[in-house]
Motif scaffolding. Structure first.
Motif, short mmCIF file in Angstrom:
data_model
loop_
_atom_site.label_atom_id
_atom_site.label_comp_id
_atom_site.label_asym_id
_atom_site.label_seq_id
_atom_site.Cartn_x
_atom_site.Cartn_y
_atom_site.Cartn_z
N UNK A 1 0.83 -1.19 0.00
CA UNK A 1 0.00 0.00 0.00
C UNK A 1 0.87 1.25 0.00
N UNK A 2 1.94 1.24 0.76
CA UNK A 2 2.86 2.36 0.81
C UNK A 2 3.51 2.61 -0.56
N UNK A 3 3.90 1.54 -1.24
CA UNK A 3 4.50 1.67 -2.58
C UNK A 3 3.49 2.25 -3.58
N UNK A 4 2.24 1.82 -3.49
CA UNK A 4 1.20 2.32 -4.38
C UNK A 4 0.99 3.81 -4.14
N UNK A 5 0.97 4.24 -2.89
CA UNK A 5 0.77 5.65 -2.57
C UNK A 5 1.93 6.49 -3.08
N UNK B 1 1.69 9.45 -5.93
CA UNK B 1 2.14 10.82 -5.67
C UNK B 1 3.16 11.26 -6.71
N UNK B 2 4.11 10.38 -7.03
CA UNK B 2 5.12 10.72 -8.05
C UNK B 2 4.46 10.92 -9.43
N UNK B 3 3.46 10.11 -9.74
CA UNK B 3 2.74 10.27 -11.00
C UNK B 3 2.00 11.60 -11.07
N UNK B 4 1.39 12.00 -9.96
CA UNK B 4 0.67 13.28 -9.91
C UNK B 4 1.64 14.44 -10.08
N UNK B 5 2.79 14.37 -9.45
CA UNK B 5 3.79 15.43 -9.58
C UNK B 5 4.29 15.51 -11.02
N UNK B 6 4.56 14.38 -11.65
CA UNK B 6 5.02 14.37 -13.05
C UNK B 6 3.95 14.96 -13.97
N UNK B 7 2.70 14.58 -13.76
CA UNK B 7 1.61 15.12 -14.58
C UNK B 7 1.48 16.63 -14.41
N UNK B 8 1.63 17.11 -13.19
CA UNK B 8 1.58 18.55 -12.94
C UNK B 8 2.66 19.29 -13.72
#
Length: 88
Positions: free
Chosen positions: A7-11, A15-22
């Motif tokens: 679960x920690x790895x998925x979170x 988060x890294x995906x959201x930052x990259x998309x931003x």
């Protein structure tokens, strides 16, 4: 207990995906569309506008071209100039 590390790895990946998309969206918004280039170039359509017109670049490519049109006014026999800075 095994579910917590997964679960920690998925979170973290989310988060890294959201930052990259931003950052991708911000970078796209920094590149103005060709419609706004028209206004950007046209502000240098004057006698002293060559330097400003040629200074608008995208990467290594110039976005605008500067053109001087001249003609003789029949009534006054004077040379008249039209300066244009327009998108390429």
């Amino acid at each position: 207990m095994k579910k917590t590390p997964i679960l920690l790895k998925v979170i973290v990946v989310t988060i890294l995906g959201a930052i990259a998309a931003f950052f991708i969206l911000v970078k796209k918004s920094d590149n103005p569309s060709s419609n706004s280039n028209l206004g950007e170039c046209s502000q240098f359509s004057n006698k002293d506008g060559y330097t400003g017109c040629m200074s608008i670049i995208s990467g290594k490519e110039k976005k605008c071209k500067f053109k001087v049109d001249n003609k003789i006014n029949e009534a006054t026999q004077q040379m008249e100039f039209t300066y244009t800075c327009s998108p390429k």
